[in-house]
Design a protein around this motif. Structure first.
Motif, PDB file in Angstrom:
ATOM      1  N   ALA A  78       2.416 -21.650   0.050  1.00 17.35           N
ATOM      2  CA  ALA A  78       3.472 -20.585   0.722  1.00 17.35           C
ATOM      3  C   ALA A  78       3.402 -19.158   0.017  1.00 17.35           C
ATOM      4  CB  ALA A  78       4.923 -21.335   0.466  1.00 17.35           C
ATOM      5  N   ARG A  79       3.621 -18.252   1.089  1.00 11.60           N
ATOM      6  CA  ARG A  79       3.473 -16.836   0.550  1.00 11.60           C
ATOM      7  C   ARG A  79       4.863 -16.468  -0.216  1.00 11.60           C
ATOM      8  NH1 ARG A  79       3.188 -11.728   4.216  1.00 11.60           N
ATOM      9  NH2 ARG A  79       2.971 -10.298   2.308  1.00 11.60           N
ATOM     10  N   HIS A  80       4.630 -16.222  -1.518  1.00 11.97           N
ATOM     11  CA  HIS A  80       5.798 -15.801  -2.533  1.00 11.97           C
ATOM     12  C   HIS A  80       6.071 -14.468  -2.295  1.00 11.97           C
ATOM     13  CE1 HIS A  80       5.734 -20.165  -4.124  1.00 11.97           C
ATOM     14  NE2 HIS A  80       4.588 -19.755  -4.276  1.00 11.97           N
ATOM     15  N   GLU A  81       7.324 -13.997  -2.180  1.00 10.65           N
ATOM     16  CA  GLU A  81       7.906 -12.896  -2.097  1.00 10.65           C
ATOM     17  C   GLU A  81       7.864 -12.076  -3.334  1.00 10.65           C
ATOM     18  OE1 GLU A  81      11.413 -12.359  -0.011  1.00 10.65           O
ATOM     19  OE2 GLU A  81      10.721 -13.625   1.580  1.00 10.65           O
ATOM     20  N   ASP A  82       7.755 -10.948  -3.745  1.00  4.80           N
ATOM     21  CA  ASP A  82       7.769 -10.380  -5.185  1.00  4.80           C
ATOM     22  C   ASP A  82       9.006 -10.472  -5.534  1.00  4.80           C
ATOM     23  OD1 ASP A  82       4.956  -9.795  -4.843  1.00  4.80           O
ATOM     24  OD2 ASP A  82       5.421  -7.801  -4.237  1.00  4.80           O
ATOM     25  N   ILE A  83       9.253 -10.932  -6.935  1.00 12.86           N
ATOM     26  CA  ILE A  83      10.218 -11.034  -7.636  1.00 12.86           C
ATOM     27  C   ILE A  83      10.813  -9.813  -8.324  1.00 12.86           C
ATOM     28  CG2 ILE A  83      11.663 -12.031  -9.553  1.00 12.86           C
ATOM     29  CD1 ILE A  83      10.042 -14.671  -8.700  1.00 12.86           C
ATOM     30  N   VAL A  84      12.013  -9.158  -7.955  1.00 11.09           N
ATOM     31  CA  VAL A  84      12.230  -7.945  -8.578  1.00 11.09           C
ATOM     32  C   VAL A  84      13.407  -8.117  -9.631  1.00 11.09           C
ATOM     33  CG1 VAL A  84      13.309  -5.519  -8.063  1.00 11.09           C
ATOM     34  CG2 VAL A  84      11.875  -6.469  -6.593  1.00 11.09           C
TER      35      VAL A  84
END
Length: 84
Positions: free
Chosen positions: A48-54
């Motif tokens: 799964a494509r993980h979104e960047d964690i801010v």
């Protein structure tokens, strides 16, 4: 006398069943040891494509600010013998 014969017969039947079960388990384990089933490799699941964690840096306080708020004068009078 009849009850004694019935109990003895039941015991012999259960012992025979137990020995048969042990022999069955032994044969199954030998079959798995000498003739293992070929295991098909499962394809890797699509990642799964993980979104960047801010990280919000304003939420985490700086260490310098924590040290300024501490009052270390209370530690001078601390008696460590109380904690034994």
């Amino acid at each position: 006398m009849l009850a004694k014969n019935i109990v003895g017969t039941i015991i012999l039947i259960l012992n025979t069943a137990g020995v048969g079960f042990v022999l069955y388990l032994g044969m199954i384990s030998l079959l798995h040891h000498f003739f293992p089933k070929e295991v098909e490799e499962e394809p890797e699941p699509a990642r799964a494509r993980h979104e960047d964690i801010v990280i919000d840096e304003d939420f985490i306080p700086d260490e310098d600010d924590l040290l300024k708020d501490m009052d270390l004068s209370d530690l001078d009078n601390l008696n460590l013998d109380d904690f034994e």
